[in-house]
Design a protein around this motif. Structure first.
Motif, short mmCIF file in Angstrom:
data_model
loop_
_atom_site.label_atom_id
_atom_site.label_comp_id
_atom_site.label_asym_id
_atom_site.label_seq_id
_atom_site.Cartn_x
_atom_site.Cartn_y
_atom_site.Cartn_z
N VAL A 101 -47.25 -131.56 34.48
CA VAL A 101 -46.98 -130.37 35.29
C VAL A 101 -46.06 -130.76 36.44
O VAL A 101 -46.35 -131.69 37.20
N LYS A 102 -44.95 -130.05 36.59
CA LYS A 102 -43.96 -130.35 37.63
C LYS A 102 -44.54 -130.08 39.02
O LYS A 102 -45.31 -129.16 39.22
N ASN A 103 -44.13 -130.93 39.98
CA ASN A 103 -44.54 -130.78 41.39
C ASN A 103 -46.06 -130.73 41.54
O ASN A 103 -46.60 -129.97 42.34
N ALA A 104 -46.75 -131.55 40.76
CA ALA A 104 -48.22 -131.47 40.75
C ALA A 104 -48.85 -132.85 40.70
O ALA A 104 -48.25 -133.82 40.23
N GLU A 105 -50.09 -132.91 41.20
CA GLU A 105 -50.93 -134.08 41.00
C GLU A 105 -52.19 -133.63 40.28
O GLU A 105 -52.70 -132.53 40.54
N GLN A 106 -52.63 -134.46 39.35
CA GLN A 106 -53.85 -134.13 38.62
C GLN A 106 -55.05 -134.67 39.39
O GLN A 106 -55.07 -135.84 39.78
N LEU A 107 -56.04 -133.80 39.62
CA LEU A 107 -57.23 -134.19 40.36
C LEU A 107 -58.42 -134.45 39.43
O LEU A 107 -59.19 -135.38 39.67
N PHE A 108 -58.58 -133.61 38.40
CA PHE A 108 -59.74 -133.76 37.52
C PHE A 108 -59.30 -133.61 36.06
O PHE A 108 -58.45 -132.78 35.74
N ASP A 109 -59.91 -134.40 35.20
CA ASP A 109 -59.66 -134.32 33.76
C ASP A 109 -60.93 -134.80 33.05
O ASP A 109 -61.19 -135.99 32.96
N ASN A 110 -61.74 -133.84 32.58
CA ASN A 110 -62.99 -134.18 31.91
C ASN A 110 -63.20 -133.20 30.77
O ASN A 110 -62.35 -132.35 30.50
N GLU A 111 -64.33 -133.28 30.10
CA GLU A 111 -64.55 -132.45 28.92
C GLU A 111 -64.69 -130.97 29.24
O GLU A 111 -64.59 -130.12 28.36
N HIS A 112 -64.93 -130.63 30.51
CA HIS A 112 -65.18 -129.23 30.89
C HIS A 112 -63.96 -128.55 31.52
O HIS A 112 -63.77 -127.35 31.34
N PHE A 113 -63.18 -129.28 32.30
CA PHE A 113 -62.02 -128.67 32.96
C PHE A 113 -61.00 -129.74 33.34
O PHE A 113 -61.32 -130.90 33.54
N LYS A 114 -59.74 -129.26 33.41
CA LYS A 114 -58.64 -130.07 33.94
C LYS A 114 -58.07 -129.31 35.13
O LYS A 114 -57.96 -128.08 35.08
N LEU A 115 -57.73 -130.01 36.19
CA LEU A 115 -57.25 -129.32 37.39
C LEU A 115 -56.09 -130.09 38.02
O LEU A 115 -56.16 -131.31 38.20
N TRP A 116 -55.04 -129.33 38.34
CA TRP A 116 -53.87 -129.86 39.03
C TRP A 116 -53.68 -129.13 40.36
O TRP A 116 -53.97 -127.93 40.47
N ARG A 117 -53.15 -129.84 41.34
CA ARG A 117 -52.74 -129.21 42.59
C ARG A 117 -51.21 -129.20 42.60
O ARG A 117 -50.58 -130.25 42.55
N ILE A 118 -50.66 -127.99 42.64
CA ILE A 118 -49.20 -127.80 42.63
C ILE A 118 -48.74 -127.43 44.03
O ILE A 118 -49.28 -126.51 44.64
N GLU A 119 -47.74 -128.13 44.53
CA GLU A 119 -47.10 -127.77 45.80
C GLU A 119 -45.60 -127.67 45.56
O GLU A 119 -44.99 -128.62 45.10
N SER A 120 -45.04 -126.50 45.86
CA SER A 120 -43.62 -126.32 45.56
C SER A 120 -43.01 -125.25 46.45
O SER A 120 -43.66 -124.27 46.81
N ASP A 121 -41.74 -125.47 46.82
CA ASP A 121 -40.97 -124.43 47.52
C ASP A 121 -39.81 -123.96 46.65
O ASP A 121 -38.94 -123.22 47.10
N THR A 122 -39.80 -124.39 45.39
CA THR A 122 -38.80 -123.95 44.42
C THR A 122 -39.52 -123.44 43.17
O THR A 122 -40.71 -123.73 42.97
N PRO A 123 -38.84 -122.67 42.30
CA PRO A 123 -39.49 -122.15 41.10
C PRO A 123 -40.14 -123.27 40.26
O PRO A 123 -39.57 -124.35 40.11
N VAL A 124 -41.32 -122.98 39.75
CA VAL A 124 -42.06 -123.98 38.99
C VAL A 124 -42.80 -123.28 37.85
O VAL A 124 -43.25 -122.14 37.99
N ASP A 125 -42.90 -123.95 36.70
CA ASP A 125 -43.62 -123.39 35.56
C ASP A 125 -45.13 -123.54 35.76
O ASP A 125 -45.61 -124.60 36.18
N VAL A 126 -45.86 -122.48 35.44
CA VAL A 126 -47.33 -122.51 35.50
C VAL A 126 -47.87 -122.04 34.15
O VAL A 126 -47.23 -121.27 33.45
N GLY A 127 -49.07 -122.50 33.83
CA GLY A 127 -49.68 -122.11 32.57
C GLY A 127 -49.19 -122.95 31.41
O GLY A 127 -48.29 -123.79 31.55
N PHE A 128 -49.80 -122.71 30.24
CA PHE A 128 -49.44 -123.41 29.02
C PHE A 128 -49.39 -122.41 27.88
O PHE A 128 -50.05 -121.36 27.93
N GLU A 129 -48.65 -122.73 26.85
CA GLU A 129 -48.57 -121.86 25.69
C GLU A 129 -49.89 -121.85 24.93
O GLU A 129 -50.51 -122.90 24.71
N LYS A 130 -50.35 -120.67 24.58
CA LYS A 130 -51.49 -120.47 23.68
C LYS A 130 -52.82 -121.01 24.21
O LYS A 130 -53.73 -121.30 23.43
#
Length: 334
Positions: A243-272
């Motif tokens: 994920v662009k402009n992001a740091e990953q904080l959590f990655d486990n069997e229940h959830f994955k979480l990134w913190r995104i900080e950006s002042d320019t356009p950035v892609d969010v979400g994933f296909e499907k």
């Protein structure tokens, strides 16, 4: 059927807690209930007793429960075959006072989980601190069940817990079975969709609403504690390659979480696959099928799997939490 779905914004559900305060009014635009302490704002909840409602668009007033029943594949993608309800519960917590010392069961401790529920692994991101901020997470090394039972008798449970003073942006992972509590902080919480908590100790206080102590569940708490969960501290963020402009904080069997900080356009979400966006600072908007969808501080957007990836255009700088549900999650009803 699928064309009805779009980026879905939900109304927060406020919860009285004796340890709560009034700081969530600085984070959310919805007014807090009168003068009582508000400990939790449930941001996205697929619970029978508290189901989040869509706040705008053609589906305004519909609950996430209704949408999961009607559009399971469109919302969850491939995960829909494993899930009968949305698998995560998202909250803001205002821990004005310290919470009870508590523990949550794991998925395999079925005897302690109501039918239809799961265990409860959770994680926190610290948003605000105060002079009395404290996090207790895990036992001190070497603490045994016998030590803990003696500490209960002596009202010295906190002496057996690992503690640290949190800083803003700290991220803390609380595996099910971890004895924990916190106070003097506002945090974002992501957890399995479960509301099972066993209180071991509640600081010998009374609930102002009843004038009585809250119920403890000492035997169940003791049975669910994982004595290997010791000395838990903040995790170290990892710069994300995914994920662009992001740091990953959590990655486990229940959830994955990134913190995104950006002042320019950035892609969010994933296909499907579904993604939840939680805005921590700033604001921005996304276009989907010729409609603009805005998000600002304190708001939550669910991007159903059918929506896919979108471009987020910040107004100035934005800080977002992006949460995904691992495909391997096979969290069926117990």
């Amino acid at each position: 059927m699928s064309e009805k779905l779009y980026p879905l914004k939900f109304e927060p559900l406020y919860q009285y807690r004796l340890w709560g305060g009034r700081r969530l009014e600085h984070l959310l635009s919805k007014p807090l209930p009168k003068e009582e302490p508000v400990g939790e704002a449930w941001l996205l909840s697929d619970r029978k007793d508290h189901a989040s409602k869509v706040v705008d668009g053609a589906l305004k007033g519909k609950t996430i429960t209704e949408l999961m029943q009607k559009y399971p594949v469109e919302i969850m993608g491939k995960n829909s075959r494993h899930l009968e309800r949305f698998p995560l519960l998202l909250k803001f917590l205002d821990c004005h006072e310290v919470l009870s010392v508590q523990v949550h069961p794991s998925d395999n401790q079925r005897a302690y989980i109501p039918k239809g529920d799961t265990g409860k692994t959770e994680a926190w991101i610290v948003l605000e601190t105060a002079d009395d901020s404290i996090i207790y997470a895990g036992l001190k090394k070497g603490t045994t069940k016998k030590d803990l039972m003696e500490a209960i008798e002596n009202n010295s449970v906190s002496d057996k817990l690992h503690r640290f003073i949190p800083k803003v942006d700290d991220a803390v992972f609380i595996q099910s079975g971890t004895l924990h509590t916190l106070g003097g902080a506002v945090v974002f919480e992501v957890q399995e969709n479960c509301d099972v908590t066993f209180r071991l100790y509640d600081w010998d206080r009374n609930d102002p609403k009843t004038g009585k102590p809250r119920e403890l569940q000492v035997e169940k708490a003791i049975a669910c504690i994982d004595y290997h969960q010791v000395e838990i501290g903040p995790i170290t963020p990892i710069k994300s390659a995914e994920v662009k402009n992001a740091e990953q904080l959590f990655d486990n069997e229940h959830f994955k979480l990134w913190r995104i900080e950006s002042d320019t356009p950035v892609d969010v979400g994933f296909e499907k696959e579904p993604v939840i966006l939680v805005c921590i600072e700033g604001s921005g908007s996304m276009d989907y099928q010729n409609e603009a969808y805005a998000i600002s501080k304190g708001e939550v957007l669910l991007l159903p799997a059918i929506v896919g990836q979108l471009q987020l255009n910040p107004e100035n700088k934005i800080t977002l939490l992006q949460i995904a549900i691992p495909k391997k999650n096979s969290n069926k009803k117990s």
